[in-house]
Design a protein around this motif. Structure first.
Motif, mmCIF file in Angstrom:
data_model
loop_
_atom_site.group_PDB
_atom_site.id
_atom_site.type_symbol
_atom_site.label_atom_id
_atom_site.label_comp_id
_atom_site.label_asym_id
_atom_site.label_seq_id
_atom_site.Cartn_x
_atom_site.Cartn_y
_atom_site.Cartn_z
ATOM 1 N N THR A 268 7.939 -6.184 -16.093
ATOM 2 C CA THR A 268 8.153 -5.560 -14.790
ATOM 3 C C THR A 268 9.203 -6.341 -14.029
ATOM 4 O O THR A 268 9.495 -7.492 -14.361
ATOM 5 C CB THR A 268 6.844 -5.528 -13.979
ATOM 6 O OG1 THR A 268 7.056 -4.846 -12.743
ATOM 7 C CG2 THR A 268 6.331 -6.931 -13.676
ATOM 8 N N LEU A 269 9.768 -5.713 -13.033
ATOM 9 C CA LEU A 269 10.642 -6.394 -12.080
ATOM 10 C C LEU A 269 9.869 -6.572 -10.771
ATOM 11 O O LEU A 269 8.977 -5.784 -10.466
ATOM 12 C CB LEU A 269 11.906 -5.576 -11.826
ATOM 13 C CG LEU A 269 12.825 -5.361 -13.032
ATOM 14 C CD1 LEU A 269 13.956 -4.405 -12.676
ATOM 15 C CD2 LEU A 269 13.390 -6.684 -13.542
ATOM 16 N N PRO A 270 10.211 -7.577 -9.973
ATOM 17 C CA PRO A 270 9.474 -7.789 -8.728
ATOM 18 C C PRO A 270 9.892 -6.852 -7.605
ATOM 19 O O PRO A 270 9.274 -6.863 -6.545
ATOM 20 C CB PRO A 270 9.814 -9.248 -8.383
ATOM 21 C CG PRO A 270 11.166 -9.464 -8.978
ATOM 22 C CD PRO A 270 11.196 -8.639 -10.235
ATOM 23 N N ILE B 10 8.593 -11.918 -18.267
ATOM 24 C CA ILE B 10 8.453 -11.696 -19.706
ATOM 25 C C ILE B 10 8.730 -10.224 -19.983
ATOM 26 O O ILE B 10 8.003 -9.338 -19.517
ATOM 27 C CB ILE B 10 7.041 -12.062 -20.205
ATOM 28 C CG1 ILE B 10 6.738 -13.534 -19.928
ATOM 29 C CG2 ILE B 10 6.905 -11.751 -21.692
ATOM 30 C CD1 ILE B 10 5.326 -13.954 -20.306
ATOM 31 N N LYS B 11 9.795 -9.957 -20.720
ATOM 32 C CA LYS B 11 10.157 -8.583 -21.065
ATOM 33 C C LYS B 11 9.674 -8.262 -22.474
ATOM 34 O O LYS B 11 9.895 -9.037 -23.412
ATOM 35 C CB LYS B 11 11.665 -8.398 -20.983
ATOM 36 C CG LYS B 11 12.158 -7.022 -21.423
ATOM 37 C CD LYS B 11 13.671 -6.959 -21.457
ATOM 38 C CE LYS B 11 14.156 -5.623 -22.006
ATOM 39 N NZ LYS B 11 13.786 -5.419 -23.436
ATOM 40 N N VAL C 100 19.120 -6.559 -11.024
ATOM 41 C CA VAL C 100 17.980 -7.333 -10.520
ATOM 42 C C VAL C 100 17.873 -8.668 -11.255
ATOM 43 O O VAL C 100 17.679 -9.721 -10.628
ATOM 44 C CB VAL C 100 16.674 -6.536 -10.647
ATOM 45 C CG1 VAL C 100 15.479 -7.393 -10.217
ATOM 46 C CG2 VAL C 100 16.730 -5.268 -9.795
ATOM 47 N N LEU C 101 18.019 -8.638 -12.580
ATOM 48 C CA LEU C 101 17.947 -9.888 -13.354
ATOM 49 C C LEU C 101 19.054 -10.852 -12.957
ATOM 50 O O LEU C 101 18.816 -12.054 -12.766
ATOM 51 C CB LEU C 101 18.022 -9.592 -14.854
ATOM 52 C CG LEU C 101 16.779 -9.010 -15.516
ATOM 53 C CD1 LEU C 101 17.054 -8.723 -16.984
ATOM 54 C CD2 LEU C 101 15.590 -9.941 -15.372
ATOM 55 N N ASP C 102 20.263 -10.352 -12.840
ATOM 56 C CA ASP C 102 21.389 -11.218 -12.459
ATOM 57 C C ASP C 102 21.181 -11.813 -11.071
ATOM 58 O O ASP C 102 21.520 -12.976 -10.825
ATOM 59 C CB ASP C 102 22.701 -10.437 -12.509
ATOM 60 C CG ASP C 102 23.160 -10.146 -13.927
ATOM 61 O OD1 ASP C 102 22.611 -10.775 -14.862
ATOM 62 O OD2 ASP C 102 24.050 -9.291 -14.108
ATOM 63 N N THR C 103 20.620 -11.013 -10.167
ATOM 64 C CA THR C 103 20.375 -11.511 -8.810
ATOM 65 C C THR C 103 19.288 -12.572 -8.812
ATOM 66 O O THR C 103 19.406 -13.603 -8.134
ATOM 67 C CB THR C 103 19.987 -10.360 -7.870
ATOM 68 O OG1 THR C 103 20.961 -9.319 -7.959
ATOM 69 C CG2 THR C 103 19.899 -10.832 -6.436
ATOM 70 N N LEU C 104 18.237 -12.359 -9.584
ATOM 71 C CA LEU C 104 17.180 -13.362 -9.704
ATOM 72 C C LEU C 104 17.746 -14.680 -10.239
ATOM 73 O O LEU C 104 17.449 -15.766 -9.718
ATOM 74 C CB LEU C 104 16.068 -12.860 -10.624
ATOM 75 C CG LEU C 104 15.135 -11.788 -10.053
ATOM 76 C CD1 LEU C 104 14.319 -11.137 -11.162
ATOM 77 C CD2 LEU C 104 14.203 -12.379 -8.998
ATOM 78 N N GLU D 273 17.150 -22.512 -11.237
ATOM 79 C CA GLU D 273 16.106 -23.124 -12.066
ATOM 80 C C GLU D 273 14.703 -22.637 -11.708
ATOM 81 O O GLU D 273 13.758 -22.907 -12.447
ATOM 82 C CB GLU D 273 16.169 -24.654 -11.942
ATOM 83 C CG GLU D 273 17.436 -25.269 -12.497
ATOM 84 C CD GLU D 273 17.595 -24.994 -13.991
ATOM 85 O OE1 GLU D 273 16.631 -25.229 -14.741
ATOM 86 O OE2 GLU D 273 18.671 -24.534 -14.410
ATOM 87 N N GLN D 274 14.587 -21.956 -10.594
ATOM 88 C CA GLN D 274 13.293 -21.390 -10.200
ATOM 89 C C GLN D 274 12.898 -20.202 -11.075
ATOM 90 O O GLN D 274 11.735 -19.810 -11.100
ATOM 91 C CB GLN D 274 13.390 -20.866 -8.758
ATOM 92 C CG GLN D 274 12.550 -21.580 -7.726
ATOM 93 C CD GLN D 274 12.795 -20.958 -6.366
ATOM 94 O OE1 GLN D 274 13.827 -21.187 -5.743
ATOM 95 N NE2 GLN D 274 11.855 -20.157 -5.905
ATOM 96 N N PHE D 275 13.879 -19.618 -11.783
ATOM 97 C CA PHE D 275 13.650 -18.382 -12.523
ATOM 98 C C PHE D 275 13.748 -18.618 -14.025
ATOM 99 O O PHE D 275 14.659 -19.294 -14.499
ATOM 100 C CB PHE D 275 14.672 -17.326 -12.108
ATOM 101 C CG PHE D 275 14.558 -16.033 -12.877
ATOM 102 C CD1 PHE D 275 13.449 -15.223 -12.734
ATOM 103 C CD2 PHE D 275 15.565 -15.628 -13.744
ATOM 104 C CE1 PHE D 275 13.338 -14.030 -13.442
ATOM 105 C CE2 PHE D 275 15.467 -14.441 -14.452
ATOM 106 C CZ PHE D 275 14.347 -13.636 -14.301
#
Length: 306
Positions: A127-129, A237-238, A259-263, A269-271
């Motif tokens: 999922t995405l947040p 986790i995808k 969304v992934l690139d922005t995260l 390092e938080q992601f």
């Protein structure tokens, strides 16, 4: 690790049902299920996770064994986020981690942005947040209209709940949830149905409509602003054959990558991002595929190796 207890937490419209595993002295983890699922979604995963944590899986309102909302009250993101606040207040948790699947990740992601000081770690299972629409603002009014019309129609045409033979119920359920195997379908129906003399009735509120009726879609600007609020360590986790499997065209590739690139760019390092074999219900069908990754993330302060 066996089930510790079943919980019924009082709320103004009735109760929120939940189930707990592990010692109450352990670090708390709240588990959030997917759309139209229930707390049994975590029954096969949690026994594989570290024993020194206290896990509570809740049923969102209108799902599982939780009370339905009053007529006139919509099932919307803000109300689901509110439920998390009510549950952790009842449990007297000040800081905790979130283990979330699908729709639960969207709700957990928003809670983590609104109350960033409360969430230590955010685990997102296929999922995405946050939700985004490729057309953005163009569709916003259409979704809002659909949500209002759906609620009014569902309330105007209240029908008795249908009673179905157990095996027919299972086959219908599996047809509508083709990522589930039979064993896992039965597990979700255990908590998602009520036995009566002539068969089974679904527990969930039929006013719970399509996902897009309950979840507002963020603009790019609001997405970035929201992610900047996160204090939690985030693990996504995808599943290789899951909801975001581009080959099957289930979701828009550009939205997921954005969304992934922005995260990655905002959280750095938080992601952490991992991909595992399996489908959208990998945590239920094949919990061993994700258990070690989740365990290491919960226990470690270090970045996971890719």
């Amino acid at each position: 690790m066996g089930l510790l207890s079943e919980l019924k937490l009082a709320v103004p419209w009735g109760h929120i049902a939940a189930k707990a595993w592990g010692s109450q002295q352990g670090s708390p983890v709240l588990c959030l299920h997917g759309w139209l699922d229930n707390a049994n979604s975590f029954d096969r995963l949690i026994p594989l996770l570290p024993k020194d944590f206290h896990y509570v899986a809740m049923d969102f309102g209108g799902h599982g064994l939780s009370s339905h909302y009053y007529l006139g009250v919509p099932y919307c993101q803000e109300n689901f986020v509110n439920e998390i606040g009510r549950v952790v207040a009842a449990l007297k948790w000040k800081r905790f981690s979130l283990l979330s699947h699908s729709f639960g990740g969207i709700i957990g992601g928003m809670f983590s942005c609104i109350f960033p000081e409360m969430v230590d770690k955010l685990i997102l299972l296929d999922t995405l947040p946050f939700t985004m629409d490729p057309k953005g603002m163009e569709n916003m009014l259409t979704y809002r209209r659909g949500a209002i019309e759906h609620m009014l129609q569902a309330e105007a045409f209240q029908k008795p709940r249908q009673v179905v033979k157990p095996e027919e119920m299972l086959q219908r359920f599996l047809k509508n949830n083709n990522h589930l195997n039979e064993e896992c379908g039965r597990l979700l129906l255990q908590r998602g149905t009520t036995q009566v003399a002539t068969g089974l009735m679904m527990n969930r509120d039929r006013r719970v409509g399509l996902l897009e009726y309950s979840i507002p879609f963020l603009t790019r600007e609001l997405l970035v602003h929201s992610i900047k609020q996160l204090q939690a360590q985030v693990l996504l986790i995808k599943a290789s054959q899951g909801y975001f499997n581009m080959e099957r065209g289930i979701t828009d590739k550009s939205v997921m990558l954005l969304v992934l690139d922005t995260l990655r760019s905002v959280l750095k390092e938080q992601f952490q991002y991992m991909e595992v074999p399996g489908n959208h219900y990998v945590h239920l069908n094949q919990p061993q595929n994700v258990a070690d990754i989740i365990s290491a993330f919960l226990q470690s302060k270090e970045r996971l190796p890719h």
